[in-house]
Design an enzyme around this catalytic site. Sequence first.
Site, short mmCIF file in Angstrom:
data_model
loop_
_atom_site.label_atom_id
_atom_site.label_comp_id
_atom_site.label_asym_id
_atom_site.label_seq_id
_atom_site.Cartn_x
_atom_site.Cartn_y
_atom_site.Cartn_z
CD GLU A 38 -2.42 1.88 0.36
OE1 GLU A 38 -2.36 3.11 0.14
OE2 GLU A 38 -3.09 1.09 -0.34
CB ALA A 39 1.02 4.16 -2.30
CG ASN A 101 -16.17 5.51 2.10
OD1 ASN A 101 -16.23 5.45 3.32
ND2 ASN A 101 -16.30 4.44 1.33
CB VAL A 231 3.68 -0.69 -7.45
CG1 VAL A 231 4.05 -1.51 -8.69
CG2 VAL A 231 3.20 -1.62 -6.34
CD1 TRP A 502 -13.37 11.96 -4.90
CD2 TRP A 502 -15.28 12.38 -3.84
NE1 TRP A 502 -13.34 13.28 -4.51
CE2 TRP A 502 -14.52 13.57 -3.85
CE3 TRP A 502 -16.53 12.41 -3.22
CZ2 TRP A 502 -14.95 14.76 -3.28
CZ3 TRP A 502 -16.96 13.60 -2.66
CH2 TRP A 502 -16.18 14.76 -2.70
CG HIS A 503 -19.14 6.73 -6.73
ND1 HIS A 503 -20.51 6.94 -6.64
CD2 HIS A 503 -18.68 6.76 -5.44
CE1 HIS A 503 -20.85 7.09 -5.38
NE2 HIS A 503 -19.76 6.99 -4.62
CB ALA A 537 -14.03 0.71 -8.85
CB THR A 548 -17.96 2.25 -6.25
OG1 THR A 548 -17.19 3.30 -5.63
CG2 THR A 548 -18.63 2.77 -7.51
CG ASN A 549 -16.35 0.49 0.27
OD1 ASN A 549 -15.20 0.28 -0.08
ND2 ASN A 549 -16.80 0.10 1.45
#
Length: 566
Positions: A38-39, A101, A231, A502-503, A537, A548-549
Amino acid sequence: MAELPREVDVLVVGGGSAGCVVANRLSADPGRRVLLVEAGVDTPPGRVPPEILDSYPMPLFHGDRYVWPGLDAAVTTDAAGRQRRRAYEQGRVIGGSSSVNVQSANRGLPRDYNAWAALGATGWGWDEVLPYFRKLETDLDFDGPLHGRDGPLPIRRILEPDWPPFARAAARAFDASGLPRRTDQNGEFEDGIYPTAFSNRDDARVSAAAAYLDAATRDRANLAVAAETTVVALSTAGRRVTGAVLRRPDGSERVVSARHVVLCAGALQSPTLLLRAGIGPAKHLRECGIAIVADRPGVGANLRDHPALTIAQHLPRALRLPVAYRRASFLALRYSSGRPGGSASDMYLTASARGGWHALGRSLALYFLWVNQPHSVGRLRLRPSDPAGLPDIDLGLLSDPRDLDRLASGVRMLVGLVVSRHLNPNPHELFPASFSPAIKRLSAVTPRNAGLTALLARLLDGPAPLRRSMLRAFTGGSDLVSLCRAGGELEDYVRNNVFGVWHASGTCKMGDPADPKSVVDPRGRVIGIDGLTVVDASIMPRLPSANTNVPVLMAAEKIADVLIAR
């Protein structure tokens, strides 16, 4: 800083909603070595920051700490090719956007998933995805064949007997729509007025990280979590992905080899990594000077978000929430626009009793209106001058005129409902709102902003002429009631204020491998590439009629089963 392994069985890229699910499910087999990268920062059990735990969505008010810094997107493009751009707040923290969110936990409608199957995502119809919606949840309010009772994610609602005065007033105002009141938006699929479902327990956020990376999961000897690790590139050998180059916070880099890589970096970062690896539209890759590994025209295409508007309203004191009452969003209105090109349940409206964390926000109601079934499509590309930099994102909102028409019609409906004796009958105290750069600066959590917003709130509660003057200054003179009477001006207002919610989705579309626009097959495997799966997503063929979560969690549960079976 823990040492990175040099070789694993599965490398999961992205610790957002999907990544947390995949890491949990695949590491349940002690013989499978899993590394989750995870960044953003980690939030281990017992050390979750209070702003993330808060039932009110506080993380966005803490600058770039929990989101991708500098990320922006073109929102609309006019006839002359001029773009309107603004920041795009995508989660960059363990749990991803589920940690920042509003905690909405709605599934969408059966027709959404039947449409996925019809578009080539065989096996993703409603009957096939329902078991995974049940698997992920513990519904604290409802039982029966549509709901789960022992999944990692608690889902609850604030039901009518426990509503504060604002929720009761908003429901009475929404009753003027003629739609019935319903109780379960995840089990009743008709239009109506619903208490919103959200991922929360004991008045605290439950992110995907809290649900799937609990202490017992993190204690598995075969699971490593590497936070603040970026990454840099996917490693390839011919048409096979063999791992990735990872960069640690100190700037050091290491190649980690993996038998299988699972991209869970989200609809903006997953296609970016594919493009940099030479997987995407051949012409675009040549422009960027990237060697072509696989010509997949669909990578970065089909970008979709729900076109949305936010509208605020000055609240009478009797309807305001106490500071200690953290949950502020209570109701949703799902309805059918009836407009040309529309469909059943193609619009959505939510009501929140708080427009911000500060004193000014506590005096305002906030309404979110969006197109639940948009036709507009955008795209994501690398920047040829800087392929390693942030991607060039064009949301393409309102590129289809049917979305503009439905949003304009929705504004008229919203104004007709909330300018009401139950909420505030004064039409001049309803005004446009947005998370503009100026509002974003004012919303940052600082002592200065706390003092300034307290002063503004006192002034706003002063004499009506002063309040009207202040609201005109805040909104540039926009009068929503007058705009609703003027056709062309209302459409201009919508164009100038629309944004997504934010979807972002669809940029690695799942479908029939024979379709050149498909990026992954129905098992999530990147077409034409070995050793690489995508689940987030980005694989959605179309947006569900929902936040969308929870659909992302469902997709991750389903593809995790595929990976385990392999």
